[in-house]
Enzyme design. Structure first.
Site, PDB file in Angstrom:
ATOM      1  N   ASP A   1       0.848  -1.182   0.000  1.00 13.35           N
ATOM      2  CA  ASP A   1       0.000   0.000   0.000  1.00 13.35           C
ATOM      3  C   ASP A   1       0.890   1.241   0.000  1.00 13.35           C
ATOM      4  OD1 ASP A   1      -0.839  -0.171   3.533  1.00 13.35           O
ATOM      5  OD2 ASP A   1       1.053  -0.288   2.482  1.00 13.35           O
ATOM      6  N   LYS A   2       0.308   2.376   0.204  1.00 15.83           N
ATOM      7  CA  LYS A   2       1.062   3.622   0.133  1.00 15.83           C
ATOM      8  C   LYS A   2       1.726   3.989   1.467  1.00 15.83           C
ATOM      9  CE  LYS A   2       0.361   4.701  -4.113  1.00 15.83           C
ATOM     10  NZ  LYS A   2       1.420   4.859  -5.053  1.00 15.83           N
ATOM     11  N   THR A   3       2.043   3.001   2.270  1.00 12.58           N
ATOM     12  CA  THR A   3       2.701   3.298   3.546  1.00 12.58           C
ATOM     13  C   THR A   3       4.209   3.307   3.421  1.00 12.58           C
ATOM     14  OG1 THR A   3       2.688   0.975   4.170  1.00 12.58           O
ATOM     15  CG2 THR A   3       0.808   2.332   4.892  1.00 12.58           C
TER      16      THR A   3
END
Length: 120
Positions: free
Chosen positions: A90-92
């Site tokens: 994800d965008k983490t």
């Protein structure tokens, strides 16, 4: 097998039908006891063998020179490694190490932000 001596005795001595049914019932009970006793023993030995194999896998993975610093923290790691088809992130910043900033969080009627967290 349990019923073989019963069949041989019944054929040679011509037992009465009541006695034959009693012996047949006893043979059936003996067979059920056999299944109950050995059904718990066989899976335990199989479980021990699988756990020993997992220990060997752990030792091989931690001593592999191609993966320095590897630490195996789960005994199910061999099964999990075999099940990976895709790696999704994800965008983490899992792969790119992006930094995320906390802006706000709504939990029901509660609202949290960096300003409200600083006050608490």
């Amino acid at each position: 097998m349990v019923a073989v001596p019963f069949i041989q005795r019944a054929a040679s001595s011509r037992l009465a039908s009541a006695e034959m049914s009693q012996q047949l019932l006893q043979a059936l009970l003996d067979f059920c006891r056999f299944l109950l006793l050995f059904s718990s023993i066989i899976p335990i030995s199989l479980r021990v063998a699988l756990d020993m194999a997992k220990l060997v896998y752990k030792l091989q993975m931690t001593s592999d020179a191609r993966m320095p610093g590897l630490q195996v923290r789960s005994s199910t790691l061999p099964e999990e490694l075999g099940g990976i088809d895709f790696l999704l992130t994800d965008k983490t910043g899992t792969l790119t190490r992006n930094e995320m900033l906390f802006r706000k969080l709504h939990l029901g009627f509660a609202f949290l932000s960096p300003q409200t967290l600083g006050e608490a």
